[in-house]
Design a protein around this motif. Structure first.
Motif, PDB file in Angstrom:
ATOM      1  N   UNK A  67       0.840  -1.206   0.000  1.00  9.16           N
ATOM      2  CA  UNK A  67       0.000   0.000   0.000  1.00  9.16           C
ATOM      3  C   UNK A  67       0.874   1.255   0.000  1.00  9.16           C
ATOM      4  N   UNK A  68       1.963   1.231   0.745  1.00  8.51           N
ATOM      5  CA  UNK A  68       2.888   2.366   0.723  1.00  8.51           C
ATOM      6  C   UNK A  68       3.607   2.472  -0.617  1.00  8.51           C
ATOM      7  N   UNK A  69       3.908   1.342  -1.243  1.00  5.51           N
ATOM      8  CA  UNK A  69       4.542   1.364  -2.566  1.00  5.51           C
ATOM      9  C   UNK A  69       3.607   2.009  -3.588  1.00  5.51           C
ATOM     10  N   UNK A  70       2.315   1.737  -3.482  1.00  3.44           N
ATOM     11  CA  UNK A  70       1.335   2.378  -4.372  1.00  3.44           C
ATOM     12  C   UNK A  70       1.333   3.884  -4.146  1.00  3.44           C
ATOM     13  N   UNK A  71       1.443   4.293  -2.894  1.00  3.43           N
ATOM     14  CA  UNK A  71       1.521   5.715  -2.577  1.00  3.43           C
ATOM     15  C   UNK A  71       2.761   6.329  -3.221  1.00  3.43           C
ATOM     16  N   UNK A  72       3.877   5.630  -3.153  1.00  2.00           N
ATOM     17  CA  UNK A  72       5.130   6.109  -3.755  1.00  2.00           C
ATOM     18  C   UNK A  72       5.000   6.210  -5.274  1.00  2.00           C
ATOM     19  N   UNK A  73       4.354   5.236  -5.902  1.00  3.92           N
ATOM     20  CA  UNK A  73       4.152   5.294  -7.360  1.00  3.92           C
ATOM     21  C   UNK A  73       3.313   6.508  -7.738  1.00  3.92           C
ATOM     22  N   UNK A  74       2.293   6.791  -6.969  1.00  5.29           N
ATOM     23  CA  UNK A  74       1.466   7.967  -7.235  1.00  5.29           C
ATOM     24  C   UNK A  74       2.286   9.246  -7.096  1.00  5.29           C
ATOM     25  N   UNK A  75       3.158   9.278  -6.115  1.00  5.52           N
ATOM     26  CA  UNK A  75       4.025  10.437  -5.922  1.00  5.52           C
ATOM     27  C   UNK A  75       4.946  10.624  -7.118  1.00  5.52           C
ATOM     28  N   UNK A  76       5.511   9.556  -7.604  1.00  7.43           N
ATOM     29  CA  UNK A  76       6.401   9.631  -8.765  1.00  7.43           C
ATOM     30  C   UNK A  76       5.644  10.067 -10.009  1.00  7.43           C
ATOM     31  N   UNK A  78       3.007  11.989 -10.083  1.00  7.56           N
ATOM     32  CA  UNK A  78       2.748  13.424  -9.924  1.00  7.56           C
ATOM     33  C   UNK A  78       3.994  14.236 -10.232  1.00  7.56           C
ATOM     34  N   UNK A  79       5.154  13.749  -9.776  1.00  5.56           N
ATOM     35  CA  UNK A  79       6.408  14.448 -10.034  1.00  5.56           C
ATOM     36  C   UNK A  79       6.696  14.502 -11.527  1.00  5.56           C
ATOM     37  N   UNK A  80       6.514  13.394 -12.205  1.00  2.86           N
ATOM     38  CA  UNK A  80       6.754  13.341 -13.653  1.00  2.86           C
ATOM     39  C   UNK A  80       5.781  14.264 -14.384  1.00  2.86           C
ATOM     40  N   UNK A  81       4.525  14.241 -13.983  1.00  5.75           N
ATOM     41  CA  UNK A  81       3.532  15.133 -14.606  1.00  5.75           C
ATOM     42  C   UNK A  81       3.905  16.590 -14.393  1.00  5.75           C
ATOM     43  N   UNK A  82       4.368  16.915 -13.194  1.00  6.60           N
ATOM     44  CA  UNK A  82       4.776  18.285 -12.901  1.00  6.60           C
ATOM     45  C   UNK A  82       5.970  18.710 -13.730  1.00  6.60           C
ATOM     46  N   UNK A  83       6.912  17.793 -13.916  1.00  6.46           N
ATOM     47  CA  UNK A  83       8.072  18.106 -14.746  1.00  6.46           C
ATOM     48  C   UNK A  83       7.678  18.323 -16.196  1.00  6.46           C
ATOM     49  N   UNK A  84       6.735  17.527 -16.682  1.00  7.51           N
ATOM     50  CA  UNK A  84       6.264  17.698 -18.055  1.00  7.51           C
ATOM     51  C   UNK A  84       5.592  19.060 -18.236  1.00  7.51           C
ATOM     52  N   UNK A  85       4.765  19.434 -17.276  1.00  8.47           N
ATOM     53  CA  UNK A  85       4.085  20.726 -17.361  1.00  8.47           C
ATOM     54  C   UNK A  85       5.079  21.872 -17.293  1.00  8.47           C
ATOM     55  N   UNK A  86       6.106  21.720 -16.476  1.00  9.43           N
ATOM     56  CA  UNK A  86       7.139  22.748 -16.390  1.00  9.43           C
ATOM     57  C   UNK A  86       7.885  22.862 -17.709  1.00  9.43           C
ATOM     58  N   UNK A  87       8.179  21.724 -18.311  1.00  4.79           N
ATOM     59  CA  UNK A  87       8.892  21.726 -19.604  1.00  4.79           C
ATOM     60  C   UNK A  87       8.047  22.379 -20.690  1.00  4.79           C
ATOM     61  N   UNK A  88       6.751  22.139 -20.672  1.00  2.20           N
ATOM     62  CA  UNK A  88       5.855  22.729 -21.671  1.00  2.20           C
ATOM     63  C   UNK A  88       5.779  24.245 -21.463  1.00  2.20           C
ATOM     64  N   UNK A  89       5.738  24.673 -20.213  1.00  2.00           N
ATOM     65  CA  UNK A  89       5.618  26.090 -19.905  1.00  2.00           C
ATOM     66  C   UNK A  89       6.879  26.880 -20.248  1.00  2.00           C
ATOM     67  N   UNK A  90       8.007  26.200 -20.262  1.00  2.00           N
ATOM     68  CA  UNK A  90       9.280  26.890 -20.566  1.00  2.00           C
ATOM     69  C   UNK A  90       9.426  27.011 -22.025  1.00  2.00           C
TER      70      UNK A  90
END
Length: 90
Positions: A67-76, A78-90
């Protein structure tokens, strides 16, 4: 990540509950928890103890570490999605 941890944990619980086709009430009964508390956990408004983590995981048919591993996957994700959005915005 620490500020998002309760929300991500709640999302992991909700995803696993929905995967089983269970209501919050059914999960609460299976985990010997109050239904409103399960709702608070799923919304990230409560932080579970280790005992509650164990109860939830076992009720969902998995280990606490899974269950904690699933939480970690969700965190990763979100991080990847955030990086993609940052790359698009730049």
């Amino acid at each position: 990540m620490s500020t998002q941890l309760p929300q991500l944990f709640g999302l992991a619980v909700r995803q696993q509950r929905e995967r089983l086709g269970w209501s919050q009430e059914r999960l609460a009964e299976s985990a010997d928890l109050n239904r409103s508390y399960v709702g608070e956990l799923e919304r990230g408004q409560a932080v579970p103890s280790l005992i509650t983590l164990d109860k939830l995981a076992r009720a969902l048919g998995q280990s606490p570490s899974n269950l904690l591993a699933q939480t970690e996957r969700l965190s990763q994700q979100r991080l990847i999605s955030g990086l993609r959005l940052t790359a698009i915005a730049c």
